[in-house]
Design a protein around this motif. Sequence first.
Motif, PDB file in Angstrom:
ATOM      1  N   ILE A   1      -2.014 -29.674  66.515  1.00  0.00           N
ATOM      2  CA  ILE A   1      -0.847 -28.896  66.937  1.00  0.00           C
ATOM      3  C   ILE A   1      -1.174 -28.023  68.137  1.00  0.00           C
ATOM      4  O   ILE A   1      -0.383 -27.918  69.080  1.00  0.00           O
ATOM      5  N   VAL A   2      -2.338 -27.405  68.141  1.00  0.00           N
ATOM      6  CA  VAL A   2      -2.681 -26.408  69.153  1.00  0.00           C
ATOM      7  C   VAL A   2      -3.178 -27.034  70.455  1.00  0.00           C
ATOM      8  O   VAL A   2      -2.932 -26.500  71.537  1.00  0.00           O
TER       9      VAL A   2
ATOM     10  N   HIS B   1     -12.342 -25.128  73.691  1.00  0.00           N
ATOM     11  CA  HIS B   1     -12.684 -23.863  73.038  1.00  0.00           C
ATOM     12  C   HIS B   1     -11.951 -23.658  71.714  1.00  0.00           C
ATOM     13  O   HIS B   1     -12.065 -22.591  71.112  1.00  0.00           O
ATOM     14  N   ILE B   2     -11.223 -24.657  71.257  1.00  0.00           N
ATOM     15  CA  ILE B   2     -10.520 -24.539  69.984  1.00  0.00           C
ATOM     16  C   ILE B   2     -11.523 -24.666  68.844  1.00  0.00           C
ATOM     17  O   ILE B   2     -12.325 -25.584  68.806  1.00  0.00           O
TER      18      ILE B   2
ATOM     19  N   LEU C   1      -8.113 -19.583  63.373  1.00  0.00           N
ATOM     20  CA  LEU C   1      -7.970 -20.361  64.599  1.00  0.00           C
ATOM     21  C   LEU C   1      -8.477 -19.516  65.755  1.00  0.00           C
ATOM     22  O   LEU C   1      -7.942 -18.433  66.020  1.00  0.00           O
ATOM     23  N   ILE C   2      -9.503 -20.001  66.417  1.00  0.00           N
ATOM     24  CA  ILE C   2     -10.101 -19.282  67.532  1.00  0.00           C
ATOM     25  C   ILE C   2      -9.882 -20.110  68.794  1.00  0.00           C
ATOM     26  O   ILE C   2     -10.236 -21.289  68.834  1.00  0.00           O
ATOM     27  N   VAL C   3      -9.259 -19.485  69.802  1.00  0.00           N
ATOM     28  CA  VAL C   3      -9.006 -20.158  71.075  1.00  0.00           C
ATOM     29  C   VAL C   3      -9.564 -19.294  72.204  1.00  0.00           C
ATOM     30  O   VAL C   3      -9.937 -18.138  72.002  1.00  0.00           O
ATOM     31  N   HIS C   4      -9.607 -19.858  73.388  1.00  0.00           N
ATOM     32  CA  HIS C   4     -10.067 -19.141  74.572  1.00  0.00           C
ATOM     33  C   HIS C   4      -9.182 -17.916  74.768  1.00  0.00           C
ATOM     34  O   HIS C   4      -7.986 -17.949  74.481  1.00  0.00           O
TER      35      HIS C   4
ATOM     36  N   LEU D   1      -3.125 -18.374  57.862  1.00  0.00           N
ATOM     37  CA  LEU D   1      -3.619 -18.799  59.173  1.00  0.00           C
ATOM     38  C   LEU D   1      -3.709 -17.576  60.076  1.00  0.00           C
ATOM     39  O   LEU D   1      -2.711 -16.922  60.325  1.00  0.00           O
ATOM     40  N   ASP D   2      -4.915 -17.265  60.527  1.00  0.00           N
ATOM     41  CA  ASP D   2      -5.145 -16.168  61.455  1.00  0.00           C
ATOM     42  C   ASP D   2      -5.426 -16.753  62.821  1.00  0.00           C
ATOM     43  O   ASP D   2      -6.193 -17.704  62.959  1.00  0.00           O
TER      44      ASP D   2
END
Length: 75
Positions: free
Chosen positions: A8-9, A18-19, A34-37, A72-73
């Motif tokens: 999805i992301v 970077h996901i 969920l860690i993204v740039h 979901l964080d």
Amino acid sequence: MKALIETIVRPLVDHPEHIEVKEEETDYKIRYHLIVHENDVGKVIGKNGRIAKAIRTVVYAAGSDSNKKIFLDIM
């Protein structure tokens, strides 16, 4: 579930490499981080949190088979 979140992301961000999705499970809940740039956080959250809410809705619906509460964080 991690693959669903990434799927999805991935089209939403400029830095898909970077996901990262981390899973933390206890007896009563499953929490996904969920860690993204840092430049992509706003794109994933969206205006007034609309995109984040839509992502959470899909994730919660997909995990409704489980007896555990799902969170979901987004970081």
